[in-house]
Design a protein around this motif. Structure first.
Motif, PDB file in Angstrom:
ATOM      1  N   THR A   1       2.466   1.735  -3.487  1.00  0.00           N
ATOM      2  CA  THR A   1       1.474   2.119  -4.492  1.00  0.00           C
ATOM      3  C   THR A   1       1.022   3.554  -4.296  1.00  0.00           C
ATOM      4  O   THR A   1       0.893   4.314  -5.258  1.00  0.00           O
ATOM      5  N   GLU A   2       0.786   3.962  -3.050  1.00  0.00           N
ATOM      6  CA  GLU A   2       0.379   5.340  -2.772  1.00  0.00           C
ATOM      7  C   GLU A   2       1.483   6.323  -3.146  1.00  0.00           C
ATOM      8  O   GLU A   2       1.213   7.382  -3.713  1.00  0.00           O
ATOM      9  N   CYS A   3       2.723   5.976  -2.848  1.00  0.00           N
ATOM     10  CA  CYS A   3       3.854   6.838  -3.196  1.00  0.00           C
ATOM     11  C   CYS A   3       3.961   6.977  -4.711  1.00  0.00           C
ATOM     12  O   CYS A   3       4.152   8.081  -5.231  1.00  0.00           O
TER      13      CYS A   3
ATOM     14  N   ARG B   1       0.827  -1.212   0.000  1.00  0.00           N
ATOM     15  CA  ARG B   1       0.000   0.000   0.000  1.00  0.00           C
ATOM     16  C   ARG B   1       0.861   1.261   0.000  1.00  0.00           C
ATOM     17  O   ARG B   1       0.611   2.206  -0.754  1.00  0.00           O
ATOM     18  N   GLU B   2       1.886   1.284   0.828  1.00  0.00           N
ATOM     19  CA  GLU B   2       2.793   2.437   0.911  1.00  0.00           C
ATOM     20  C   GLU B   2       3.449   2.715  -0.437  1.00  0.00           C
ATOM     21  O   GLU B   2       3.502   3.860  -0.892  1.00  0.00           O
TER      22      GLU B   2
ATOM     23  N   ASP C   1       1.566   6.653  -6.917  1.00  0.00           N
ATOM     24  CA  ASP C   1       0.444   7.469  -7.380  1.00  0.00           C
ATOM     25  C   ASP C   1       0.670   8.953  -7.099  1.00  0.00           C
ATOM     26  O   ASP C   1       0.373   9.801  -7.939  1.00  0.00           O
ATOM     27  N   ARG C   2       1.194   9.276  -5.922  1.00  0.00           N
ATOM     28  CA  ARG C   2       1.471  10.671  -5.563  1.00  0.00           C
ATOM     29  C   ARG C   2       2.536  11.272  -6.471  1.00  0.00           C
ATOM     30  O   ARG C   2       2.429  12.415  -6.922  1.00  0.00           O
ATOM     31  N   LEU C   3       3.583  10.498  -6.746  1.00  0.00           N
ATOM     32  CA  LEU C   3       4.653  10.978  -7.616  1.00  0.00           C
ATOM     33  C   LEU C   3       4.135  11.188  -9.031  1.00  0.00           C
ATOM     34  O   LEU C   3       4.410  12.218  -9.655  1.00  0.00           O
ATOM     35  N   ARG C   4       3.355  10.253  -9.535  1.00  0.00           N
ATOM     36  CA  ARG C   4       2.786  10.384 -10.884  1.00  0.00           C
ATOM     37  C   ARG C   4       1.907  11.629 -10.977  1.00  0.00           C
ATOM     38  O   ARG C   4       1.975  12.383 -11.951  1.00  0.00           O
ATOM     39  N   ALA C   5       1.085  11.865  -9.944  1.00  0.00           N
ATOM     40  CA  ALA C   5       0.201  13.036  -9.934  1.00  0.00           C
ATOM     41  C   ALA C   5       0.998  14.332  -9.834  1.00  0.00           C
ATOM     42  O   ALA C   5       0.678  15.320 -10.507  1.00  0.00           O
ATOM     43  N   ALA C   6       2.037  14.347  -9.007  1.00  0.00           N
ATOM     44  CA  ALA C   6       2.861  15.551  -8.862  1.00  0.00           C
ATOM     45  C   ALA C   6       3.562  15.887 -10.171  1.00  0.00           C
ATOM     46  O   ALA C   6       3.644  17.052 -10.562  1.00  0.00           O
TER      47      ALA C   6
END
Length: 69
Positions: A11-13, A8-9, A15-20
Motif C-alpha cells: 500500500t505504501e509503495c 502495508r509495504e 501511494d508513493r508511486l501514485r504521488a510520484a
C-alpha cells in the motif's frame, strides 16, 4: 479475515508511486494492487498493476522517466 503479510509495504509503495506520477502530471486510472497476486497467501509482495493509459499519458510518462537520467 487475514491480511497479506506485505499489506502495508504494498500500500505504501502504491501511494508513493501514485504521488510520484502525480508530481509529473501523470494519472494512471488503473494503477492499483494486482488483485490475483494480492489475494494469494504467498510470502512475497503482491504485484502493482500499472494498467492501461492513452498515448498522451504514455508520452508524459516517457518524458518524466527520460528526464530522470
Amino acid at each position: 479475515m487475514s491480511t497479506h503479510p506485505h499489506d502495508r509495504e504494498a500500500t505504501e509503495c502504491l501511494d508513493r508511486l501514485r504521488a510520484a506520477l502525480a508530481a509529473h502530471g501523470i494519472t494512471l486510472p488503473s494503477l492499483d494492487l494486482h488483485l490475483l497476486s494480492y489475494a494469494g497467501s504467498y510470502r512475497t509482495p503482491p504485484l502493482i498493476s500499472l494498467g492501461n493509459c492513452n498515448l498522451a499519458t504514455a508520452q508524459r510518462l516517457a518524458d518524466a522517466l527520460a528526464g530522470g537520467r
